[in-house]
Design a protein around this motif. Structure first.
Motif, PDB file in Angstrom:
ATOM      1  N   SER A   1       0.718  -1.131  -0.089  1.00  0.00           N
ATOM      2  CA  SER A   1       0.141  -0.059  -0.265  1.00  0.00           C
ATOM      3  C   SER A   1       0.685   1.201   0.176  1.00  0.00           C
ATOM      4  O   SER A   1       0.455   2.450  -0.594  1.00  0.00           O
ATOM      5  CB  SER A   1      -0.916   0.086   1.183  1.00  0.00           C
ATOM      6  OG  SER A   1      -0.186   0.222   2.386  1.00  0.00           O
TER       7      SER A   1
ATOM      8  N   ALA B   1      -0.746  -3.999   3.302  1.00  0.00           N
ATOM      9  CA  ALA B   1      -1.986  -4.136   3.775  1.00  0.00           C
ATOM     10  C   ALA B   1      -2.485  -5.493   3.438  1.00  0.00           C
ATOM     11  O   ALA B   1      -2.696  -6.920   2.501  1.00  0.00           O
ATOM     12  CB  ALA B   1      -2.611  -3.505   2.964  1.00  0.00           C
TER      13      ALA B   1
ATOM     14  N   ARG C   1      -5.970  -8.382   5.999  1.00  0.00           N
ATOM     15  CA  ARG C   1      -6.969  -8.598   7.132  1.00  0.00           C
ATOM     16  C   ARG C   1      -6.036  -8.962   8.568  1.00  0.00           C
ATOM     17  O   ARG C   1      -4.896  -9.445   8.226  1.00  0.00           O
ATOM     18  CB  ARG C   1      -7.496  -9.533   7.198  1.00  0.00           C
ATOM     19  CG  ARG C   1      -8.942  -9.739   5.536  1.00  0.00           C
ATOM     20  CD  ARG C   1      -9.608 -11.100   5.281  1.00  0.00           C
ATOM     21  NE  ARG C   1     -10.308 -11.024   4.507  1.00  0.00           N
ATOM     22  CZ  ARG C   1     -11.939 -10.566   4.973  1.00  0.00           C
ATOM     23  NH1 ARG C   1     -11.757  -9.441   5.317  1.00  0.00           N
ATOM     24  NH2 ARG C   1     -11.965  -9.887   3.255  1.00  0.00           N
ATOM     25  N   THR C   2      -7.029  -7.998   9.913  1.00  0.00           N
ATOM     26  CA  THR C   2      -5.651  -8.467  10.627  1.00  0.00           C
ATOM     27  C   THR C   2      -6.109  -9.289  11.141  1.00  0.00           C
ATOM     28  O   THR C   2      -6.806 -10.098  10.671  1.00  0.00           O
ATOM     29  CB  THR C   2      -6.628  -7.418  11.878  1.00  0.00           C
ATOM     30  OG1 THR C   2      -6.796  -6.079  11.640  1.00  0.00           O
ATOM     31  CG2 THR C   2      -5.693  -7.520  13.106  1.00  0.00           C
TER      32      THR C   2
ATOM     33  N   HIS D   1       2.983  -2.268  14.194  1.00  0.00           N
ATOM     34  CA  HIS D   1       1.913  -2.036  13.982  1.00  0.00           C
ATOM     35  C   HIS D   1       0.745  -3.667  13.672  1.00  0.00           C
ATOM     36  O   HIS D   1      -0.017  -3.914  13.365  1.00  0.00           O
ATOM     37  CB  HIS D   1       1.000  -1.556  12.618  1.00  0.00           C
ATOM     38  CG  HIS D   1       1.705   0.121  11.969  1.00  0.00           C
ATOM     39  ND1 HIS D   1       1.570   1.034  12.204  1.00  0.00           N
ATOM     40  CD2 HIS D   1       2.155   0.296  10.989  1.00  0.00           C
ATOM     41  CE1 HIS D   1       2.195   2.208  12.401  1.00  0.00           C
ATOM     42  NE2 HIS D   1       2.658   1.232  11.266  1.00  0.00           N
TER      43      HIS D   1
ATOM     44  N   SER E   1      -3.585  -2.873  13.356  1.00  0.00           N
ATOM     45  CA  SER E   1      -2.650  -1.668  12.962  1.00  0.00           C
ATOM     46  C   SER E   1      -3.509  -0.525  14.272  1.00  0.00           C
ATOM     47  O   SER E   1      -3.650   0.424  14.456  1.00  0.00           O
ATOM     48  CB  SER E   1      -4.867  -1.302  12.684  1.00  0.00           C
ATOM     49  OG  SER E   1      -4.705  -0.264  12.458  1.00  0.00           O
TER      50      SER E   1
ATOM     51  N   SER F   1      -1.812   4.685  12.473  1.00  0.00           N
ATOM     52  CA  SER F   1      -2.473   3.863  11.168  1.00  0.00           C
ATOM     53  C   SER F   1      -3.505   3.344  10.977  1.00  0.00           C
ATOM     54  O   SER F   1      -4.349   4.427  11.789  1.00  0.00           O
ATOM     55  CB  SER F   1      -2.228   2.236  11.334  1.00  0.00           C
ATOM     56  OG  SER F   1      -2.903   1.262  11.050  1.00  0.00           O
ATOM     57  N   THR F   2      -3.702   3.518   9.671  1.00  0.00           N
ATOM     58  CA  THR F   2      -5.227   4.050   9.084  1.00  0.00           C
ATOM     59  C   THR F   2      -5.807   2.483   8.987  1.00  0.00           C
ATOM     60  O   THR F   2      -6.915   3.128   8.135  1.00  0.00           O
ATOM     61  CB  THR F   2      -4.449   4.853   7.656  1.00  0.00           C
ATOM     62  OG1 THR F   2      -4.208   4.658   6.939  1.00  0.00           O
ATOM     63  CG2 THR F   2      -4.407   6.184   8.051  1.00  0.00           C
ATOM     64  N   GLY F   3      -4.897   1.565   9.470  1.00  0.00           N
ATOM     65  CA  GLY F   3      -6.083   0.893   8.765  1.00  0.00           C
ATOM     66  C   GLY F   3      -5.234  -0.435   9.363  1.00  0.00           C
ATOM     67  O   GLY F   3      -3.806  -0.584   9.390  1.00  0.00           O
ATOM     68  N   PRO F   4      -5.423  -1.727   9.292  1.00  0.00           N
ATOM     69  CA  PRO F   4      -4.365  -2.859   9.263  1.00  0.00           C
ATOM     70  C   PRO F   4      -3.458  -3.722   7.739  1.00  0.00           C
ATOM     71  O   PRO F   4      -3.721  -3.517   7.214  1.00  0.00           O
ATOM     72  CB  PRO F   4      -5.879  -4.199   9.093  1.00  0.00           C
ATOM     73  CG  PRO F   4      -7.143  -3.779   8.325  1.00  0.00           C
ATOM     74  CD  PRO F   4      -6.762  -2.606   8.592  1.00  0.00           C
ATOM     75  N   HIS F   5      -2.286  -3.686   8.115  1.00  0.00           N
ATOM     76  CA  HIS F   5      -1.195  -3.828   7.499  1.00  0.00           C
ATOM     77  C   HIS F   5      -0.288  -3.706   8.326  1.00  0.00           C
ATOM     78  O   HIS F   5       0.339  -3.829   9.782  1.00  0.00           O
ATOM     79  CB  HIS F   5      -0.865  -2.584   6.809  1.00  0.00           C
ATOM     80  CG  HIS F   5      -0.377  -0.909   7.118  1.00  0.00           C
ATOM     81  ND1 HIS F   5      -1.056  -0.327   7.942  1.00  0.00           N
ATOM     82  CD2 HIS F   5       0.789  -0.848   7.505  1.00  0.00           C
ATOM     83  CE1 HIS F   5      -0.399   0.523   8.594  1.00  0.00           C
ATOM     84  NE2 HIS F   5       1.020   0.406   7.924  1.00  0.00           N
TER      85      HIS F   5
END
Length: 294
Positions: A174, A197, A199-200, A239, A262, A266-270
């Motif tokens: 990403s 990036a 899923r968690t 993260h 995340s 962080s802006t999302g799971p990665h």
């Protein structure tokens, strides 16, 4: 005195004693000569047979030596191929080259005087013996050098095992390495790793053999860990949602060390993944040798 039958005439002869002795002597000489000549004849026959047998054996030995010399030529060719492969291996792995004089070991043979008073067959035998001795010495030398190469390659293998070289997780990139826009501020700043990036809970794996030296949590990287791989290499994984290792634990390439999350800035799971060598941040893309898995 000669006495015939009833109708014959009686005759009387006088034979000197010397003539009798001479006749006896002549008979003895004749018998001895016959025996001598017979013995000489049979001896000559036996010697001739032995000579023919020796000639046949000599011919067989010459043929064997000739075959042996051809075999030595083939062995020498194979040895030359072996040397060429050794040189190629040394070139590929940047190992020290062998000096040609050292490789030849000062091997020599008999001088011209040593071969002056012998037959051609003996010359061939000596030359073959010298060639066998030369190849044996060179072979022993080459075995020693291959043992050195093996030791060096084991060191290279260890270094490669401790060099980051695979994707640390499944997903898609990403954000790459270098000057990138910050998703929070919108300004360009140095991004010292790559973001992958997914899923968690996606498993995170060690990219090389090493030892876990840091397992921490801060406001920027969130939960992160650092692995020291040796040879100046370190990798950092940020993260994370969960750790699967602890400080001091040794890991192998491919071992699961954490789960994606995340946490932190962080802006999302990665996964934020960094490669560091001797304190300098490097582009992880140069150390991703296997196919990316989404």
């Amino acid at each position: 005195m000669l006495i015939p039958n009833s109708e014959g005439i009686l005759k009387q002869l006088n034979i000197p004693v010397a003539l009798i002795y001479f006749g006896a002597f002549a008979v003895l000489v004749l018998v001895a000569s016959s025996l001598f000549l017979s013995a000489e004849f049979f001896t000559t026959k036996v010697d001739q047979a032995e000579l023919e047998q020796l000639r046949a054996e000599n011919q067989r030995l010459q043929e064997k030596y000739e075959q042996l010399r051809w075999n030595l030529v083939e062995v020498n060719d194979r040895y030359t191929e072996l040397v060429q492969k050794e040189i190629k291996i040394r070139t590929i792995f940047d190992l020290p080259e062998i000096n040609e004089e050292e490789r030849m070991l000062g091997i020599g043979g008999p001088s011209a005087q040593d071969l002056g008073d012998i037959s051609q067959f003996e010359r061939d035998a000596v030359a073959t013996e010298v060639e066998v001795d030369r190849i044996l010495r060179l072979s022993r030398f080459e075995l020693e050098k291959y043992a050195e190469i093996e030791t060096s390659l084991l060191k290279v293998k260890d270094r490669l095992s401790h060099t980051p070289s695979i994707w640390p997780t499944r997903g898609w990139v990403s954000r790459g390495f270098g000057m990138k826009y910050d998703p929070f501020t919108g300004y360009k700043q140095m991004h010292r790793g790559i973001d992958i990036a997914n899923r968690t809970g996606t498993p995170i794996i060690a990219t090389a053999d090493g030892k876990v030296v840091q397992v921490r949590n801060d406001s920027m990287m969130g939960k992160y860990l650092v692995i020291d791989h040796g040879y100046g290499f370190r990798t950092r994984y940020g993260h994370l949602s969960q750790f699967k290792v602890k400080v001091g634990q040794k890991v192998k390439r491919g071992d699961v060390i954490a789960l994606m999350g995340s946490t932190g800035y962080s802006t999302g799971p990665h996964l934020h993944y960094e490669v560091i060598r001797n304190g300098k941040f490097l582009s992880p893309s140069k150390y991703l040798l296997n196919d990316k898995k989404s």
